[in-house]
Design a protein around this motif. Structure first.
Motif, PDB file in Angstrom:
ATOM      1  N   ALA A  82       0.971  -1.239  -0.043  1.00  0.00           N
ATOM      2  CA  ALA A  82      -0.118   0.030  -0.036  1.00  0.00           C
ATOM      3  C   ALA A  82       0.846   1.386  -0.185  1.00  0.00           C
ATOM      4  O   ALA A  82       0.550   2.237  -0.655  1.00  0.00           O
ATOM      5  N   HIS A  83       1.851   1.382   1.031  1.00  0.00           N
ATOM      6  CA  HIS A  83       2.567   2.525   0.885  1.00  0.00           C
ATOM      7  C   HIS A  83       3.518   2.783  -0.403  1.00  0.00           C
ATOM      8  O   HIS A  83       4.045   3.993  -0.645  1.00  0.00           O
ATOM      9  N   GLN A  84       3.652   1.868  -1.264  1.00  0.00           N
ATOM     10  CA  GLN A  84       4.253   1.961  -2.696  1.00  0.00           C
ATOM     11  C   GLN A  84       3.506   2.255  -3.585  1.00  0.00           C
ATOM     12  O   GLN A  84       3.669   2.849  -4.599  1.00  0.00           O
ATOM     13  N   HIS A  85       2.106   1.648  -3.743  1.00  0.00           N
ATOM     14  CA  HIS A  85       1.207   1.589  -4.672  1.00  0.00           C
ATOM     15  C   HIS A  85      -0.066   1.984  -4.715  1.00  0.00           C
ATOM     16  O   HIS A  85      -0.795   2.238  -5.716  1.00  0.00           O
ATOM     17  N   ALA A  86      -0.516   2.476  -3.527  1.00  0.00           N
ATOM     18  CA  ALA A  86      -2.039   2.672  -3.127  1.00  0.00           C
ATOM     19  C   ALA A  86      -2.374   4.150  -3.835  1.00  0.00           C
ATOM     20  O   ALA A  86      -3.579   4.216  -4.303  1.00  0.00           O
ATOM     21  N   ARG A  87      -1.287   4.924  -4.421  1.00  0.00           N
ATOM     22  CA  ARG A  87      -1.507   6.197  -4.806  1.00  0.00           C
ATOM     23  C   ARG A  87      -1.661   6.406  -6.231  1.00  0.00           C
ATOM     24  O   ARG A  87      -1.812   7.249  -6.982  1.00  0.00           O
ATOM     25  N   LEU A  88      -1.345   5.260  -6.937  1.00  0.00           N
ATOM     26  CA  LEU A  88      -1.032   5.004  -8.371  1.00  0.00           C
ATOM     27  C   LEU A  88      -2.334   5.194  -9.261  1.00  0.00           C
ATOM     28  O   LEU A  88      -3.428   4.634  -8.624  1.00  0.00           O
ATOM     29  N   ASP A  89      -2.504   5.552 -10.409  1.00  0.00           N
ATOM     30  CA  ASP A  89      -3.603   5.419 -11.145  1.00  0.00           C
ATOM     31  C   ASP A  89      -3.693   3.971 -11.957  1.00  0.00           C
ATOM     32  O   ASP A  89      -4.958   3.675 -12.189  1.00  0.00           O
ATOM     33  N   GLY A  90      -2.811   3.230 -12.140  1.00  0.00           N
ATOM     34  CA  GLY A  90      -2.771   1.949 -12.848  1.00  0.00           C
ATOM     35  C   GLY A  90      -1.978   1.116 -12.357  1.00  0.00           C
ATOM     36  O   GLY A  90      -0.744   1.745 -12.003  1.00  0.00           O
ATOM     37  N   LEU A  91      -2.284  -0.052 -12.269  1.00  0.00           N
ATOM     38  CA  LEU A  91      -1.323  -1.183 -11.561  1.00  0.00           C
ATOM     39  C   LEU A  91      -1.329  -2.542 -12.483  1.00  0.00           C
ATOM     40  O   LEU A  91      -2.415  -2.835 -13.205  1.00  0.00           O
ATOM     41  N   VAL A  92      -0.024  -2.684 -13.341  1.00  0.00           N
ATOM     42  CA  VAL A  92       0.092  -3.945 -13.937  1.00  0.00           C
ATOM     43  C   VAL A  92       0.510  -5.067 -12.944  1.00  0.00           C
ATOM     44  O   VAL A  92       1.594  -4.874 -12.491  1.00  0.00           O
ATOM     45  N   CYS A  93      -0.206  -6.102 -13.147  1.00  0.00           N
ATOM     46  CA  CYS A  93       0.075  -7.181 -12.418  1.00  0.00           C
ATOM     47  C   CYS A  93       0.565  -8.209 -13.168  1.00  0.00           C
ATOM     48  O   CYS A  93       0.262  -8.433 -14.358  1.00  0.00           O
ATOM     49  N   VAL A  94       1.505  -9.078 -12.818  1.00  0.00           N
ATOM     50  CA  VAL A  94       2.237 -10.036 -13.608  1.00  0.00           C
ATOM     51  C   VAL A  94       1.717 -11.372 -13.282  1.00  0.00           C
ATOM     52  O   VAL A  94       2.217 -12.217 -14.163  1.00  0.00           O
ATOM     53  N   ASN A  95       0.844 -11.559 -12.742  1.00  0.00           N
ATOM     54  CA  ASN A  95       0.165 -12.765 -12.752  1.00  0.00           C
ATOM     55  C   ASN A  95      -1.216 -12.757 -12.022  1.00  0.00           C
ATOM     56  O   ASN A  95      -1.635 -11.543 -11.551  1.00  0.00           O
ATOM     57  N   ARG A  96      -2.229 -13.743 -12.149  1.00  0.00           N
ATOM     58  CA  ARG A  96      -3.500 -13.559 -11.964  1.00  0.00           C
ATOM     59  C   ARG A  96      -3.865 -13.454 -10.388  1.00  0.00           C
ATOM     60  O   ARG A  96      -4.695 -12.681  -9.994  1.00  0.00           O
ATOM     61  N   ALA A  97      -2.953 -14.117  -9.747  1.00  0.00           N
ATOM     62  CA  ALA A  97      -3.159 -14.081  -8.322  1.00  0.00           C
ATOM     63  C   ALA A  97      -3.085 -12.656  -7.711  1.00  0.00           C
ATOM     64  O   ALA A  97      -3.513 -12.309  -6.538  1.00  0.00           O
ATOM     65  N   GLN A  98      -2.025 -11.778  -8.108  1.00  0.00           N
ATOM     66  CA  GLN A  98      -1.756 -10.529  -7.744  1.00  0.00           C
ATOM     67  C   GLN A  98      -3.136  -9.878  -8.039  1.00  0.00           C
ATOM     68  O   GLN A  98      -3.398  -8.986  -7.139  1.00  0.00           O
ATOM     69  N   HIS A  99      -3.668  -9.852  -9.128  1.00  0.00           N
ATOM     70  CA  HIS A  99      -4.933  -9.350  -9.485  1.00  0.00           C
ATOM     71  C   HIS A  99      -5.877  -9.583  -8.657  1.00  0.00           C
ATOM     72  O   HIS A  99      -6.619  -8.490  -8.161  1.00  0.00           O
TER      73      HIS A  99
ATOM     74  N   GLY B 224      -5.789 -10.447  -5.745  1.00  0.00           N
ATOM     75  CA  GLY B 224      -5.675  -9.954  -4.373  1.00  0.00           C
ATOM     76  C   GLY B 224      -5.543  -8.507  -3.945  1.00  0.00           C
ATOM     77  O   GLY B 224      -5.193  -8.163  -2.906  1.00  0.00           O
ATOM     78  N   LEU B 225      -5.824  -7.629  -5.204  1.00  0.00           N
ATOM     79  CA  LEU B 225      -5.499  -6.227  -4.981  1.00  0.00           C
ATOM     80  C   LEU B 225      -6.614  -5.956  -4.214  1.00  0.00           C
ATOM     81  O   LEU B 225      -7.922  -6.057  -4.179  1.00  0.00           O
ATOM     82  N   PRO B 226      -6.526  -4.786  -3.201  1.00  0.00           N
ATOM     83  CA  PRO B 226      -7.638  -4.130  -2.481  1.00  0.00           C
ATOM     84  C   PRO B 226      -8.473  -3.345  -3.277  1.00  0.00           C
ATOM     85  O   PRO B 226      -7.699  -2.915  -4.421  1.00  0.00           O
ATOM     86  N   GLN B 227      -9.582  -3.063  -2.836  1.00  0.00           N
ATOM     87  CA  GLN B 227     -10.491  -2.223  -3.701  1.00  0.00           C
ATOM     88  C   GLN B 227     -10.001  -0.824  -3.661  1.00  0.00           C
ATOM     89  O   GLN B 227      -9.375  -0.251  -2.469  1.00  0.00           O
ATOM     90  N   GLY B 228     -10.014   0.039  -4.887  1.00  0.00           N
ATOM     91  CA  GLY B 228      -9.328   1.160  -4.919  1.00  0.00           C
ATOM     92  C   GLY B 228      -9.627   1.801  -6.074  1.00  0.00           C
ATOM     93  O   GLY B 228     -10.384   1.393  -7.105  1.00  0.00           O
ATOM     94  N   GLU B 229      -9.136   2.947  -6.446  1.00  0.00           N
ATOM     95  CA  GLU B 229      -9.365   3.949  -7.453  1.00  0.00           C
ATOM     96  C   GLU B 229      -8.663   3.283  -8.623  1.00  0.00           C
ATOM     97  O   GLU B 229      -8.646   3.552  -9.675  1.00  0.00           O
ATOM     98  N   ALA B 230      -7.428   2.515  -8.566  1.00  0.00           N
ATOM     99  CA  ALA B 230      -6.396   2.383  -9.650  1.00  0.00           C
ATOM    100  C   ALA B 230      -7.104   1.242 -10.691  1.00  0.00           C
ATOM    101  O   ALA B 230      -7.936   0.410 -10.178  1.00  0.00           O
ATOM    102  N   LEU B 231      -6.919   1.455 -11.987  1.00  0.00           N
ATOM    103  CA  LEU B 231      -7.101   0.502 -12.799  1.00  0.00           C
ATOM    104  C   LEU B 231      -6.044  -0.724 -12.567  1.00  0.00           C
ATOM    105  O   LEU B 231      -5.013  -0.364 -12.252  1.00  0.00           O
ATOM    106  N   ALA B 232      -6.395  -1.963 -12.952  1.00  0.00           N
ATOM    107  CA  ALA B 232      -5.433  -2.720 -12.945  1.00  0.00           C
ATOM    108  C   ALA B 232      -5.696  -3.692 -13.985  1.00  0.00           C
ATOM    109  O   ALA B 232      -6.810  -4.112 -14.500  1.00  0.00           O
ATOM    110  N   SER B 233      -4.646  -4.333 -14.577  1.00  0.00           N
ATOM    111  CA  SER B 233      -4.755  -5.158 -15.707  1.00  0.00           C
ATOM    112  C   SER B 233      -3.471  -6.336 -15.407  1.00  0.00           C
ATOM    113  O   SER B 233      -2.376  -6.084 -15.046  1.00  0.00           O
ATOM    114  N   VAL B 234      -3.651  -7.520 -15.808  1.00  0.00           N
ATOM    115  CA  VAL B 234      -2.913  -8.807 -15.889  1.00  0.00           C
ATOM    116  C   VAL B 234      -2.091  -8.647 -17.290  1.00  0.00           C
ATOM    117  O   VAL B 234      -2.703  -8.890 -18.486  1.00  0.00           O
TER     118      VAL B 234
END
Length: 360
Positions: free
Chosen positions: A114-131, A133-143
């Motif tokens: 959270a302290h590194q990624h929570a304020r970002l607009d978009g997150l690139v996940c490198v596997n499905r488990a990451q995606h 497990g993401l907390p609900q937030g404002e960032a878009l995310a894609s595997v």
């Protein structure tokens, strides 16, 4: 992705001084995007090895001191007119969070914090488990799966015979691993496992550098079969000499070294960390529990016994790697940038409409 977002001004951020998996991914992505006609910059630490690995079309900006890196990255991104600021590894993602008004993207090479990624607009996940497990937030995310970086043509022109370099006899089997010398990569487990269970004529070669080098050399001391070879620029060539590739990591989101071993057609034995569980599902590879040196050692011995009865040319393995296509992943990354930029534009228009309604 469609106009008006092309060509883009893209700023990648990675602060490592040396090159390992996440850094190599950043380098190859930046080079690929520049080859497609985008204006690409990389912000890093002054003197970093990353600078010399970038294509001539990519501009490197070295920060001499680690102080106020978030503010300095933001200022430089604004100066460059960045459309997208893309962080690689935690400290860089934390700095990228300051880089408004650019679209702020982070790749989860290790995992979400959270302290590194929570304020970002978009997150690139490198596997499905990451995606998942993401907390609900404002960032878009894609595997978007990582890929093995493009083969180095100059290195390929200088063939590496690691077996000859190590003085191996024709019948000796070579176990190899590639990774940063850090406790998370489990090289201590591999050394202990090999010492306890590998046959007397087998040899272990570990390629990589890092803070655990002295510790791991001490652990290997007294066993002449074990070689820590440091950083190598000829990894793809060296992999072809391995009879068995081992990934002993305690944690791994998406190891590029495994992809490179798959591309080289090497038998793969890996601990069942998050990334390899997904990458190697349905593949002709073997997984063992994480953190158990005894089971890892027994698996190494069993795999070497299996390989010993095969002719060298029969040890090659064919893997399904279409999901890790470089061109497709680069295109999907650019498409994701477009999604984030479109969302930002829609949000800005919404705020303007609300302000206009209040004034009216």
């Amino acid at each position: 992705m469609h106009p008006p977002f092309e060509p883009l001004t893209l700023v990648h951020v990675v602060f490592s001084s040396r090159i390992a998996g996440g850094e190599r991914h950043c380098i190859d992505l930046a080079n690929a995007q520049a080859a497609l006609g985008h204006r690409v910059h990389v912000i890093g630490s002054a003197g970093s090895a990353v600078a010399s690995a970038l294509a001539p079309a990519v501009t490197f900006h070295g920060l001499k001191l680690p102080l106020l890196r978030g503010w300095r990255v933001a200022a430089l991104a604004r100066q460059l007119g960045a459309d997208v600021c893309h962080g690689h590894l935690g400290p860089a993602c934390k700095a990228v969070a300051h880089a408004r008004p650019a679209a702020r993207i982070g790749t989860l090479h290790v995992g979400y914090k959270a302290h590194q990624h929570a304020r970002l607009d978009g997150l690139v996940c490198v596997n499905r488990a990451q995606h998942e497990g993401l907390p609900q937030g404002e960032a878009l995310a894609s595997v978007i799966y990582n890929w093995a970086p493009e083969l180095d043509a100059s290195a390929a022109a200088r063939p590496t015979d690691l077996r000859a370099e190590l003085g191996l006899a024709p019948g000796q089997l070579l176990v190899g691993s590639v990774g940063r010398l850090h406790v998370s990569k489990g090289m201590d487990l591999l050394i202990s496992a090999f010492k306890a269970h590998a046959p007397a004529d087998a040899v272990l070669a570990i390629l990589g550098e890092g803070p655990g080098e002295a510790q791991f050399k001490a652990l290997a001391a007294g066993d002449s079969r074990i070689h820590l070879l440091g950083y190598r620029s000829d990894v793809d060539q060296a992999l072809k000499s391995f009879d068995l590739f081992v990934s002993p990591s305690r944690e791994e989101a998406f190891p590029l070294a495994i992809l490179e071993a798959m591309r080289a057609g090497r038998p793969v034995l890996s601990t069942a960390t998050q990334g390899p569980r997904e990458m190697l599902a349905g593949q002709p590879a073997r997984l063992v529990p994480v953190g158990d040196a005894d089971l890892l050692g027994r698996a190494i011995a069993e795999e070497l016994a299996r390989l010993r009865i095969l002719a060298p040319e029969a040890r090659a393995v064919s893997y399904a790697t279409a999901a890790y296509d470089r061109g497709n992943a680069v295109a999907r990354t650019l498409g994701f940038y477009g999604d984030v930029l479109l969302r930002q534009a829609a949000q800005a228009q919404h705020f303007e409409d609300e302000e206009a309604a209040i004034i009216a």
